[in-house]
Scaffold this motif. Sequence first.
Motif, PDB file in Angstrom:
ATOM      1  N   MET A   1       0.863  -1.172   0.000  1.00 53.61           N
ATOM      2  CA  MET A   1       0.000   0.000   0.000  1.00 53.61           C
ATOM      3  C   MET A   1       0.906   1.231   0.000  1.00 53.61           C
ATOM      4  SD  MET A   1       0.378   1.644   3.129  1.00 53.61           S
ATOM      5  CE  MET A   1      -1.091   2.647   3.098  1.00 53.61           C
TER       6      MET A   1
ATOM      7  N   ASP B   1       1.548   5.152   1.291  1.00 49.10           N
ATOM      8  CA  ASP B   1       1.161   6.114   2.319  1.00 49.10           C
ATOM      9  C   ASP B   1       1.096   7.528   1.761  1.00 49.10           C
ATOM     10  OD1 ASP B   1       3.798   6.980   2.104  1.00 49.10           O
ATOM     11  OD2 ASP B   1       4.431   6.164   4.041  1.00 49.10           O
TER      12      ASP B   1
ATOM     13  N   LEU C   1      -0.501   4.471   8.300  1.00 51.29           N
ATOM     14  CA  LEU C   1      -0.899   5.634   7.514  1.00 51.29           C
ATOM     15  C   LEU C   1      -0.464   6.952   8.152  1.00 51.29           C
ATOM     16  CD1 LEU C   1      -4.486   4.434   6.561  1.00 51.29           C
ATOM     17  CD2 LEU C   1      -2.542   4.672   5.011  1.00 51.29           C
TER      18      LEU C   1
ATOM     19  N   ALA D   1      -5.972  -4.178   4.866  1.00 52.12           N
ATOM     20  CA  ALA D   1      -5.589  -3.908   3.484  1.00 52.12           C
ATOM     21  C   ALA D   1      -6.298  -4.911   2.582  1.00 52.12           C
ATOM     22  CB  ALA D   1      -4.084  -4.036   3.323  1.00 52.12           C
TER      23      ALA D   1
ATOM     24  N   THR E   1      -5.328  -1.422  -0.961  1.00 49.77           N
ATOM     25  CA  THR E   1      -5.975  -0.208  -0.483  1.00 49.77           C
ATOM     26  C   THR E   1      -6.482  -0.468   0.932  1.00 49.77           C
ATOM     27  OG1 THR E   1      -7.637   1.477  -1.021  1.00 49.77           O
ATOM     28  CG2 THR E   1      -8.233  -0.811  -1.421  1.00 49.77           C
ATOM     29  N   MET E   2      -6.640   0.587   1.722  1.00 51.98           N
ATOM     30  CA  MET E   2      -6.881   0.417   3.149  1.00 51.98           C
ATOM     31  C   MET E   2      -8.343   0.626   3.523  1.00 51.98           C
ATOM     32  SD  MET E   2      -3.820  -0.366   3.747  1.00 51.98           S
ATOM     33  CE  MET E   2      -3.791  -0.529   5.532  1.00 51.98           C
TER      34      MET E   2
ATOM     35  N   LYS F   1     -13.842   1.164   3.123  1.00 46.86           N
ATOM     36  CA  LYS F   1     -12.633   1.866   2.680  1.00 46.86           C
ATOM     37  C   LYS F   1     -12.404   3.162   3.460  1.00 46.86           C
ATOM     38  CE  LYS F   1     -11.808   1.766  -1.758  1.00 46.86           C
ATOM     39  NZ  LYS F   1     -12.008   1.913  -3.226  1.00 46.86           N
TER      40      LYS F   1
ATOM     41  N   ASP G   1      -6.627   7.028   3.293  1.00 42.11           N
ATOM     42  CA  ASP G   1      -5.766   6.477   2.251  1.00 42.11           C
ATOM     43  C   ASP G   1      -5.891   7.372   1.016  1.00 42.11           C
ATOM     44  OD1 ASP G   1      -4.731   5.070   0.059  1.00 42.11           O
ATOM     45  OD2 ASP G   1      -5.426   3.122   0.777  1.00 42.11           O
TER      46      ASP G   1
ATOM     47  N   ASN H   1      -7.863   6.031  -2.022  1.00 41.04           N
ATOM     48  CA  ASN H   1      -9.311   5.974  -1.832  1.00 41.04           C
ATOM     49  C   ASN H   1      -9.967   7.331  -2.069  1.00 41.04           C
ATOM     50  OD1 ASN H   1      -9.257   3.273  -1.164  1.00 41.04           O
ATOM     51  ND2 ASN H   1      -9.281   3.615   1.046  1.00 41.04           N
TER      52      ASN H   1
END
Length: 465
Positions: free
Chosen positions: A31, A33, A63, A88, A111-112, A119, A123, A126
Amino acid sequence: MTTLKKKTISLNEPKSFLKKHPEIKSFDIIMHDCNAIGRGKIIRRNELLKLYESGRQFPLSLLGMDITGEDVPGTGLILEQGDGDIKAWPIPKSLKQIHKSKPSRGELFMTMSDIDGNKLNIDPRNVLEDKINSFKKDGIKLCGTFELEFFLVANELDQYGKLQPAKSIIGKKRSYRKTDVYSVDNLHGMLPLINDIYDATNIAGIEAETIISEYAPGQYELTLKHQSDLLKAADDILRLKRIIRSLARLHGVTACFMAKPMENFSGSGMHFHVSMYDKKGTNLFAEKSKKNINPNLLYALGGLTKTMGESMLMFAPNANSWRRLVLGSYAPVTPNWGMDNRSVAFRIPSSDSKNRRIEHRVSGVDANPYLVALTVISAMRYGMKNKIKAPNQTKGNAYEQKSNSKNDMPHDWSSAILAAKKSKFLKEILGLELHRAFIAIKEMEYQKVASTVSELDIDLYLNAI
Protein backbone atom coordinates in the motif's frame (compact mmCIF):
# COMPACT_ATOMS: atom_id res chain seq x y z
CA MET A 1 -12.97 8.30 11.16
CA THR A 2 -15.24 8.42 8.10
CA THR A 3 -15.26 5.66 5.50
CA LEU A 4 -16.05 5.18 1.85
CA LYS A 5 -18.26 2.50 0.36
CA LYS A 6 -17.00 -1.09 0.54
CA LYS A 7 -16.33 -3.07 -2.65
CA THR A 8 -16.55 -6.82 -3.13
CA ILE A 9 -13.48 -8.59 -4.54
CA SER A 10 -13.58 -11.55 -6.92
CA LEU A 11 -11.36 -14.61 -6.44
CA ASN A 12 -11.13 -15.20 -10.20
CA GLU A 13 -8.08 -12.98 -10.57
CA PRO A 14 -5.83 -14.69 -7.97
CA LYS A 15 -6.96 -18.19 -8.95
CA SER A 16 -6.17 -17.53 -12.60
CA PHE A 17 -2.82 -15.96 -11.69
CA LEU A 18 -1.76 -18.88 -9.49
CA LYS A 19 -2.68 -21.36 -12.21
CA LYS A 20 -0.72 -19.40 -14.83
CA HIS A 21 2.35 -18.91 -12.61
CA PRO A 22 3.15 -22.08 -10.64
CA GLU A 23 6.75 -20.87 -10.34
CA ILE A 24 5.80 -17.89 -8.15
CA LYS A 25 6.11 -18.74 -4.47
CA SER A 26 5.79 -15.34 -2.78
CA PHE A 27 4.16 -11.92 -3.26
CA ASP A 28 4.98 -8.34 -2.28
CA ILE A 29 1.75 -6.78 -0.97
CA ILE A 30 2.04 -3.01 -1.04
CA MET A 31 0.00 0.00 0.00
CA HIS A 32 1.16 3.58 -0.50
CA ASP A 33 1.16 6.11 2.32
CA CYS A 34 0.88 9.91 2.20
CA ASN A 35 4.42 10.15 0.83
CA ALA A 36 3.64 7.47 -1.79
CA ILE A 37 6.14 5.17 -0.11
CA GLY A 38 5.28 1.53 -0.62
CA ARG A 39 4.75 -0.22 2.70
CA GLY A 40 3.57 -3.76 3.29
CA LYS A 41 4.72 -7.36 3.61
CA ILE A 42 5.93 -10.38 1.68
CA ILE A 43 3.48 -13.27 1.85
CA ARG A 44 3.74 -16.88 0.69
CA ARG A 45 1.82 -18.39 -2.21
CA ASN A 46 -0.58 -20.30 0.06
CA GLU A 47 -1.67 -17.02 1.73
CA LEU A 48 -2.84 -15.25 -1.45
CA LEU A 49 -6.41 -16.55 -1.72
CA LYS A 50 -7.04 -15.91 1.96
CA LEU A 51 -5.83 -12.35 1.44
CA TYR A 52 -8.47 -11.85 -1.25
CA GLU A 53 -11.13 -13.46 0.92
CA SER A 54 -10.57 -11.61 4.19
CA GLY A 55 -7.94 -8.92 3.68
CA ARG A 56 -4.76 -8.46 5.73
CA GLN A 57 -4.50 -6.60 9.03
CA PHE A 58 -2.07 -3.74 9.58
CA PRO A 59 -1.74 -1.19 12.38
CA LEU A 60 -3.53 2.11 11.77
CA SER A 61 -0.22 3.90 12.40
CA LEU A 62 0.98 2.67 8.99
CA LEU A 63 -0.90 5.63 7.51
CA GLY A 64 0.62 8.08 10.01
CA MET A 65 4.33 7.69 9.31
CA ASP A 66 6.78 10.28 8.06
CA ILE A 67 9.18 9.67 5.19
CA THR A 68 11.61 7.84 7.50
CA GLY A 69 8.94 5.45 8.76
CA GLU A 70 8.60 7.05 12.18
CA ASP A 71 5.19 7.55 13.79
CA VAL A 72 3.79 11.09 13.69
CA PRO A 73 1.54 11.61 16.76
CA GLY A 74 0.02 14.77 15.29
CA THR A 75 -1.75 12.74 12.60
CA GLY A 76 -4.22 11.40 15.14
CA LEU A 77 -3.53 7.92 13.79
CA ILE A 78 -1.15 6.63 16.46
CA LEU A 79 -2.00 6.27 20.15
CA GLU A 80 -4.88 8.75 19.97
CA GLN A 81 -6.96 5.93 18.47
CA GLY A 82 -5.13 3.15 20.27
CA ASP A 83 -3.16 2.19 17.14
CA GLY A 84 -5.73 -0.49 16.41
CA ASP A 85 -5.85 -2.66 13.32
CA ILE A 86 -7.11 -1.72 9.89
CA LYS A 87 -7.31 -3.95 6.85
CA ALA A 88 -5.59 -3.91 3.48
CA TRP A 89 -7.53 -5.26 0.51
CA PRO A 90 -6.27 -6.13 -2.98
CA ILE A 91 -6.80 -3.60 -5.74
CA PRO A 92 -8.49 -5.41 -8.65
CA LYS A 93 -6.26 -6.07 -11.68
CA SER A 94 -3.11 -5.06 -9.76
CA LEU A 95 -1.70 -8.58 -9.29
CA LYS A 96 1.42 -8.74 -11.48
CA GLN A 97 4.56 -10.80 -12.00
CA ILE A 98 7.81 -9.04 -11.05
CA HIS A 99 10.10 -9.20 -14.07
CA LYS A 100 13.51 -10.81 -13.47
CA SER A 101 12.88 -11.49 -9.77
CA LYS A 102 14.83 -14.50 -8.48
CA PRO A 103 13.18 -16.58 -7.22
CA SER A 104 10.16 -15.41 -9.18
CA ARG A 105 7.77 -13.21 -7.17
CA GLY A 106 4.48 -11.45 -7.68
CA GLU A 107 3.37 -7.97 -6.66
CA LEU A 108 -0.03 -6.78 -5.48
CA PHE A 109 -1.19 -3.24 -4.71
CA MET A 110 -3.50 -2.78 -1.72
CA THR A 111 -5.97 -0.21 -0.48
CA MET A 112 -6.88 0.42 3.15
CA SER A 113 -10.16 -0.10 5.00
CA ASP A 114 -11.43 -0.23 8.54
CA ILE A 115 -11.60 -3.60 10.27
CA ASP A 116 -15.10 -4.20 8.83
CA GLY A 117 -13.91 -3.70 5.25
CA ASN A 118 -15.17 -0.15 4.66
CA LYS A 119 -12.63 1.87 2.68
CA LEU A 120 -10.81 4.55 4.70
CA ASN A 121 -10.63 8.08 3.39
CA ILE A 122 -7.27 8.52 5.11
CA ASP A 123 -5.77 6.48 2.25
CA PRO A 124 -4.89 8.94 -0.59
CA ARG A 125 -5.85 6.43 -3.29
CA ASN A 126 -9.31 5.97 -1.83
CA VAL A 127 -9.87 9.73 -1.76
CA LEU A 128 -8.80 10.07 -5.41
CA GLU A 129 -11.09 7.21 -6.40
CA ASP A 130 -14.02 8.87 -4.65
CA LYS A 131 -13.30 12.16 -6.43
CA ILE A 132 -13.13 10.45 -9.84
CA ASN A 133 -16.47 8.78 -9.11
CA SER A 134 -17.99 12.18 -8.34
CA PHE A 135 -16.94 13.34 -11.83
CA LYS A 136 -18.63 10.26 -13.30
CA LYS A 137 -21.86 11.12 -11.49
CA ASP A 138 -21.67 14.56 -13.14
CA GLY A 139 -21.27 12.90 -16.55
CA ILE A 140 -17.57 13.73 -16.90
CA LYS A 141 -14.96 11.20 -17.93
CA LEU A 142 -11.36 11.93 -16.97
CA CYS A 143 -8.41 10.81 -19.08
CA GLY A 144 -4.75 11.37 -18.35
CA THR A 145 -1.24 10.20 -17.80
CA PHE A 146 2.00 11.10 -16.03
CA GLU A 147 5.49 11.65 -17.41
CA LEU A 148 8.35 10.28 -15.31
CA GLU A 149 11.72 12.00 -15.09
CA PHE A 150 14.50 10.32 -13.16
CA PHE A 151 18.27 10.01 -12.80
CA LEU A 152 20.48 6.95 -13.06
CA VAL A 153 23.36 7.53 -10.66
CA ALA A 154 26.40 5.59 -9.55
CA ASN A 155 26.15 3.51 -6.39
CA GLU A 156 29.16 5.38 -5.01
CA LEU A 157 29.30 9.08 -4.19
CA ASP A 158 32.02 11.22 -5.78
CA GLN A 159 35.05 12.59 -3.92
CA TYR A 160 32.96 15.47 -2.56
CA GLY A 161 30.21 13.22 -1.22
CA LYS A 162 27.84 14.12 -4.06
CA LEU A 163 25.76 11.98 -6.37
CA GLN A 164 27.34 11.35 -9.75
CA PRO A 165 25.85 10.08 -13.03
CA ALA A 166 26.06 6.35 -13.53
CA LYS A 167 28.47 4.97 -16.09
CA SER A 168 26.81 3.56 -19.17
CA ILE A 169 26.11 -0.16 -18.96
CA ILE A 170 27.62 -0.62 -22.40
CA GLY A 171 31.08 0.95 -22.63
CA LYS A 172 31.21 2.13 -18.99
CA LYS A 173 31.36 5.80 -19.98
CA ARG A 174 30.27 8.73 -17.80
CA SER A 175 29.75 12.42 -18.53
CA TYR A 176 29.85 15.05 -15.79
CA ARG A 177 29.33 18.18 -17.88
CA LYS A 178 27.35 17.28 -21.03
CA THR A 179 23.58 17.23 -20.74
CA ASP A 180 23.32 15.11 -23.91
CA VAL A 181 19.62 15.98 -24.13
CA TYR A 182 17.89 13.84 -26.78
CA SER A 183 21.13 11.93 -27.40
CA VAL A 184 20.26 8.54 -28.88
CA ASP A 185 23.84 7.35 -28.41
CA ASN A 186 23.48 8.09 -24.71
CA LEU A 187 20.38 5.88 -24.63
CA HIS A 188 22.28 3.11 -26.41
CA GLY A 189 24.70 2.94 -23.50
CA MET A 190 21.79 2.07 -21.20
CA LEU A 191 19.95 -0.26 -23.61
CA PRO A 192 20.20 -3.42 -21.46
CA LEU A 193 18.35 -1.62 -18.66
CA ILE A 194 15.95 0.18 -21.01
CA ASN A 195 15.02 -3.08 -22.73
CA ASP A 196 14.34 -4.70 -19.36
CA ILE A 197 12.14 -1.76 -18.34
CA TYR A 198 10.04 -2.13 -21.49
CA ASP A 199 9.74 -5.89 -20.92
CA ALA A 200 8.70 -5.33 -17.32
CA THR A 201 6.09 -2.72 -18.22
CA ASN A 202 4.59 -5.06 -20.81
CA ILE A 203 4.24 -7.76 -18.16
CA ALA A 204 2.73 -5.25 -15.74
CA GLY A 205 0.18 -3.96 -18.25
CA ILE A 206 1.74 -0.48 -18.36
CA GLU A 207 1.78 1.19 -21.78
CA ALA A 208 5.24 2.75 -21.65
CA GLU A 209 6.11 4.74 -24.75
CA THR A 210 9.01 7.10 -25.47
CA ILE A 211 12.22 7.36 -23.48
CA ILE A 212 14.67 10.22 -23.97
CA SER A 213 17.93 11.44 -22.52
CA GLU A 214 16.89 14.52 -20.55
CA TYR A 215 18.38 17.90 -19.67
CA ALA A 216 21.06 16.80 -17.19
CA PRO A 217 23.84 14.20 -17.10
CA GLY A 218 22.33 10.86 -16.18
CA GLN A 219 18.73 12.11 -16.46
CA TYR A 220 15.98 10.38 -18.46
CA GLU A 221 12.29 10.78 -19.17
CA LEU A 222 9.82 7.96 -19.86
CA THR A 223 6.32 8.75 -21.06
CA LEU A 224 3.19 6.64 -20.61
CA LYS A 225 0.22 6.44 -22.94
CA HIS A 226 -2.73 8.75 -22.26
CA GLN A 227 -5.45 6.52 -20.83
CA SER A 228 -9.12 6.60 -19.85
CA ASP A 229 -8.57 5.21 -16.33
CA LEU A 230 -7.07 8.05 -14.28
CA LEU A 231 -6.78 5.94 -11.13
CA LYS A 232 -4.77 3.32 -13.02
CA ALA A 233 -2.58 6.11 -14.42
CA ALA A 234 -1.56 6.98 -10.86
CA ASP A 235 -1.08 3.30 -9.99
CA ASP A 236 1.05 2.86 -13.11
CA ILE A 237 3.48 5.65 -12.28
CA LEU A 238 4.10 4.19 -8.82
CA ARG A 239 4.60 0.70 -10.22
CA LEU A 240 6.87 2.11 -12.92
CA LYS A 241 9.11 3.67 -10.26
CA ARG A 242 9.33 0.30 -8.52
CA ILE A 243 10.19 -1.39 -11.82
CA ILE A 244 12.93 1.09 -12.70
CA ARG A 245 14.42 1.02 -9.19
CA SER A 246 14.60 -2.79 -8.97
CA LEU A 247 15.95 -3.28 -12.50
CA ALA A 248 18.52 -0.51 -12.05
CA ARG A 249 19.88 -2.43 -9.06
CA LEU A 250 20.20 -5.56 -11.18
CA HIS A 251 22.28 -3.59 -13.67
CA GLY A 252 24.57 -2.13 -10.99
CA VAL A 253 23.23 1.44 -10.89
CA THR A 254 20.81 3.40 -8.70
CA ALA A 255 17.55 4.95 -9.90
CA CYS A 256 17.05 8.33 -8.25
CA PHE A 257 13.61 9.92 -7.88
CA MET A 258 14.67 12.98 -5.91
CA ALA A 259 13.32 16.22 -7.33
CA LYS A 260 16.78 17.82 -7.33
CA PRO A 261 19.68 15.39 -6.88
CA MET A 262 22.39 17.62 -8.41
CA GLU A 263 22.52 21.33 -7.62
CA ASN A 264 24.04 22.49 -10.91
CA PHE A 265 21.55 20.79 -13.21
CA SER A 266 17.82 20.60 -13.80
CA GLY A 267 15.66 18.59 -11.45
CA SER A 268 13.10 15.88 -12.20
CA GLY A 269 9.42 16.58 -12.66
CA MET A 270 6.30 14.46 -12.90
CA HIS A 271 4.17 16.27 -15.45
CA PHE A 272 0.49 15.37 -15.38
CA HIS A 273 -1.61 15.45 -18.57
CA VAL A 274 -5.39 15.55 -18.11
CA SER A 275 -8.44 15.95 -20.32
CA MET A 276 -12.20 15.78 -19.76
CA TYR A 277 -14.99 14.28 -21.87
CA ASP A 278 -18.77 14.28 -21.66
CA LYS A 279 -21.04 11.22 -21.95
CA LYS A 280 -21.00 11.46 -25.74
CA GLY A 281 -17.19 11.38 -25.83
CA THR A 282 -16.83 15.07 -26.69
CA ASN A 283 -13.74 16.77 -25.30
CA LEU A 284 -14.93 19.48 -22.93
CA PHE A 285 -11.87 21.59 -23.77
CA ALA A 286 -12.20 21.35 -27.56
CA GLU A 287 -12.51 24.73 -29.25
CA LYS A 288 -15.46 25.27 -31.61
CA SER A 289 -13.37 27.53 -33.81
CA LYS A 290 -9.63 27.97 -34.24
CA LYS A 291 -9.76 31.56 -33.06
CA ASN A 292 -11.58 31.01 -29.76
CA ILE A 293 -10.37 29.00 -26.78
CA ASN A 294 -13.09 26.91 -25.16
CA PRO A 295 -14.43 28.68 -22.02
CA ASN A 296 -14.26 25.38 -20.09
CA LEU A 297 -10.52 25.29 -20.68
CA LEU A 298 -10.10 28.86 -19.50
CA TYR A 299 -12.20 28.24 -16.39
CA ALA A 300 -10.18 25.10 -15.60
CA LEU A 301 -7.00 27.14 -15.96
CA GLY A 302 -8.56 29.79 -13.72
CA GLY A 303 -9.12 27.21 -11.00
CA LEU A 304 -5.58 25.91 -11.32
CA THR A 305 -3.98 29.36 -11.11
CA LYS A 306 -6.20 30.47 -8.22
CA THR A 307 -5.43 27.42 -6.04
CA MET A 308 -1.80 26.82 -7.01
CA GLY A 309 -0.19 28.75 -4.16
CA GLU A 310 -2.10 27.02 -1.36
CA SER A 311 -1.68 23.63 -3.09
CA MET A 312 2.08 23.70 -3.60
CA LEU A 313 2.73 21.25 -0.77
CA MET A 314 0.93 18.58 -2.85
CA PHE A 315 3.30 19.22 -5.75
CA ALA A 316 6.51 19.92 -3.83
CA PRO A 317 6.13 17.95 -0.58
CA ASN A 318 9.76 17.65 0.57
CA ALA A 319 12.70 19.87 1.43
CA ASN A 320 14.54 18.74 -1.70
CA SER A 321 11.46 19.52 -3.84
CA TRP A 322 12.08 23.23 -3.44
CA ARG A 323 15.61 23.09 -4.81
CA ARG A 324 14.06 22.22 -8.18
CA LEU A 325 11.87 25.32 -8.29
CA VAL A 326 14.36 27.93 -9.48
CA LEU A 327 14.32 30.35 -12.40
CA GLY A 328 15.27 29.00 -15.83
CA SER A 329 15.29 25.35 -14.78
CA TYR A 330 12.27 24.21 -16.83
CA ALA A 331 10.36 24.02 -13.55
CA PRO A 332 7.49 26.52 -13.15
CA VAL A 333 7.84 29.25 -10.58
CA THR A 334 4.60 31.22 -11.06
CA PRO A 335 0.92 30.31 -11.67
CA ASN A 336 0.65 30.98 -15.40
CA TRP A 337 -0.38 29.21 -18.59
CA GLY A 338 0.41 29.23 -22.28
CA MET A 339 -0.12 27.47 -25.58
CA ASP A 340 2.74 25.03 -26.22
CA ASN A 341 5.00 26.93 -23.81
CA ARG A 342 7.39 24.92 -21.61
CA SER A 343 8.23 27.84 -19.32
CA VAL A 344 4.73 28.02 -17.78
CA ALA A 345 3.03 26.04 -15.03
CA PHE A 346 0.08 24.94 -17.16
CA ARG A 347 0.90 24.17 -20.77
CA ILE A 348 -1.65 23.50 -23.49
CA PRO A 349 0.25 21.10 -25.78
CA SER A 350 -0.13 21.23 -29.56
CA SER A 351 -2.88 18.84 -30.62
CA ASP A 352 -6.09 18.69 -32.58
CA SER A 353 -9.13 19.99 -30.71
CA LYS A 354 -10.49 16.48 -30.04
CA ASN A 355 -7.42 15.71 -27.92
CA ARG A 356 -7.14 19.07 -26.16
CA ARG A 357 -5.62 18.68 -22.69
CA ILE A 358 -3.77 20.50 -19.93
CA GLU A 359 -0.21 19.59 -19.02
CA HIS A 360 0.33 20.37 -15.33
CA ARG A 361 4.10 20.91 -15.10
CA VAL A 362 4.46 21.84 -11.43
CA SER A 363 4.96 18.55 -9.59
CA GLY A 364 8.32 17.06 -8.79
CA VAL A 365 8.89 13.37 -9.32
CA ASP A 366 8.93 12.97 -5.53
CA ALA A 367 5.24 13.94 -5.19
CA ASN A 368 2.42 11.50 -4.48
CA PRO A 369 0.59 10.96 -7.82
CA TYR A 370 -2.71 10.24 -6.05
CA LEU A 371 -2.56 13.61 -4.30
CA VAL A 372 -1.31 15.40 -7.42
CA ALA A 373 -4.17 14.06 -9.55
CA LEU A 374 -6.72 14.75 -6.80
CA THR A 375 -5.58 18.34 -6.38
CA VAL A 376 -5.35 19.10 -10.11
CA ILE A 377 -8.74 17.71 -11.16
CA SER A 378 -10.40 19.31 -8.12
CA ALA A 379 -8.90 22.70 -8.98
CA MET A 380 -10.02 22.38 -12.58
CA ARG A 381 -13.57 21.46 -11.52
CA TYR A 382 -13.57 24.31 -8.99
CA GLY A 383 -12.68 26.75 -11.74
CA MET A 384 -15.31 25.37 -14.13
CA LYS A 385 -18.12 25.35 -11.56
CA ASN A 386 -17.38 28.87 -10.37
CA LYS A 387 -16.41 30.24 -13.80
CA ILE A 388 -13.10 31.57 -12.53
CA LYS A 389 -11.35 33.60 -15.18
CA ALA A 390 -7.85 32.56 -16.14
CA PRO A 391 -5.14 35.23 -16.28
CA ASN A 392 -3.96 36.36 -19.69
CA GLN A 393 -1.94 33.81 -21.61
CA THR A 394 1.82 33.98 -21.07
CA LYS A 395 3.77 34.21 -24.31
CA GLY A 396 7.51 33.90 -24.66
CA ASN A 397 9.87 33.17 -21.76
CA ALA A 398 7.77 33.12 -18.57
CA TYR A 399 10.90 33.19 -16.41
CA GLU A 400 11.72 36.69 -17.66
CA GLN A 401 8.24 38.09 -17.06
CA LYS A 402 6.88 39.56 -13.88
CA SER A 403 3.83 37.78 -12.56
CA ASN A 404 0.64 39.80 -12.12
CA SER A 405 -1.05 36.98 -10.23
CA LYS A 406 -2.23 37.44 -6.65
CA ASN A 407 -1.78 33.71 -6.14
CA ASP A 408 2.00 33.37 -6.38
CA MET A 409 3.65 30.30 -4.97
CA PRO A 410 5.09 30.10 -1.46
CA HIS A 411 8.80 30.82 -1.56
CA ASP A 412 9.96 27.79 0.43
CA TRP A 413 8.90 24.52 2.07
CA SER A 414 7.99 26.12 5.39
CA SER A 415 5.64 28.68 3.84
CA ALA A 416 4.12 25.94 1.65
CA ILE A 417 3.28 23.90 4.75
CA LEU A 418 1.69 26.93 6.38
CA ALA A 419 -0.31 27.78 3.24
CA ALA A 420 -1.58 24.21 2.96
CA LYS A 421 -2.46 24.11 6.64
CA LYS A 422 -4.68 27.19 6.26
CA SER A 423 -6.18 26.15 2.91
CA LYS A 424 -9.97 25.69 2.88
CA PHE A 425 -9.65 24.24 -0.62
CA LEU A 426 -7.29 21.45 0.52
CA LYS A 427 -9.37 20.70 3.61
CA GLU A 428 -12.40 20.24 1.38
CA ILE A 429 -10.81 18.00 -1.27
CA LEU A 430 -8.61 15.93 1.06
CA GLY A 431 -11.12 15.69 3.87
CA LEU A 432 -10.30 16.85 7.38
CA GLU A 433 -8.62 13.59 8.46
CA LEU A 434 -6.25 13.24 5.49
CA HIS A 435 -5.53 16.98 5.59
CA ARG A 436 -4.65 16.79 9.29
CA ALA A 437 -2.44 13.73 8.77
CA PHE A 438 -0.57 15.09 5.76
CA ILE A 439 0.13 18.46 7.38
CA ALA A 440 1.31 16.81 10.62
CA ILE A 441 3.66 14.54 8.68
CA LYS A 442 5.16 17.46 6.77
CA GLU A 443 5.53 19.58 9.94
CA MET A 444 7.44 16.77 11.65
CA GLU A 445 9.66 16.24 8.60
CA TYR A 446 10.35 19.98 8.45
CA GLN A 447 11.42 20.00 12.09
CA LYS A 448 13.84 17.14 11.43
CA VAL A 449 15.42 18.96 8.50
CA ALA A 450 15.47 22.36 10.23
CA SER A 451 17.18 20.98 13.33
CA THR A 452 19.88 19.07 11.42
CA VAL A 453 23.37 20.59 11.33
CA SER A 454 24.46 19.85 7.77
CA GLU A 455 27.87 19.68 6.11
CA LEU A 456 27.02 22.99 4.47
CA ASP A 457 26.63 24.62 7.90
CA ILE A 458 30.11 23.45 8.86
CA ASP A 459 31.59 24.55 5.53
CA LEU A 460 30.02 28.01 5.67
CA TYR A 461 30.41 28.93 9.32
CA LEU A 462 33.08 26.88 11.12
CA ASN A 463 36.05 29.06 10.20
CA ALA A 464 34.17 32.18 9.14
CA ILE A 465 32.52 33.40 12.32
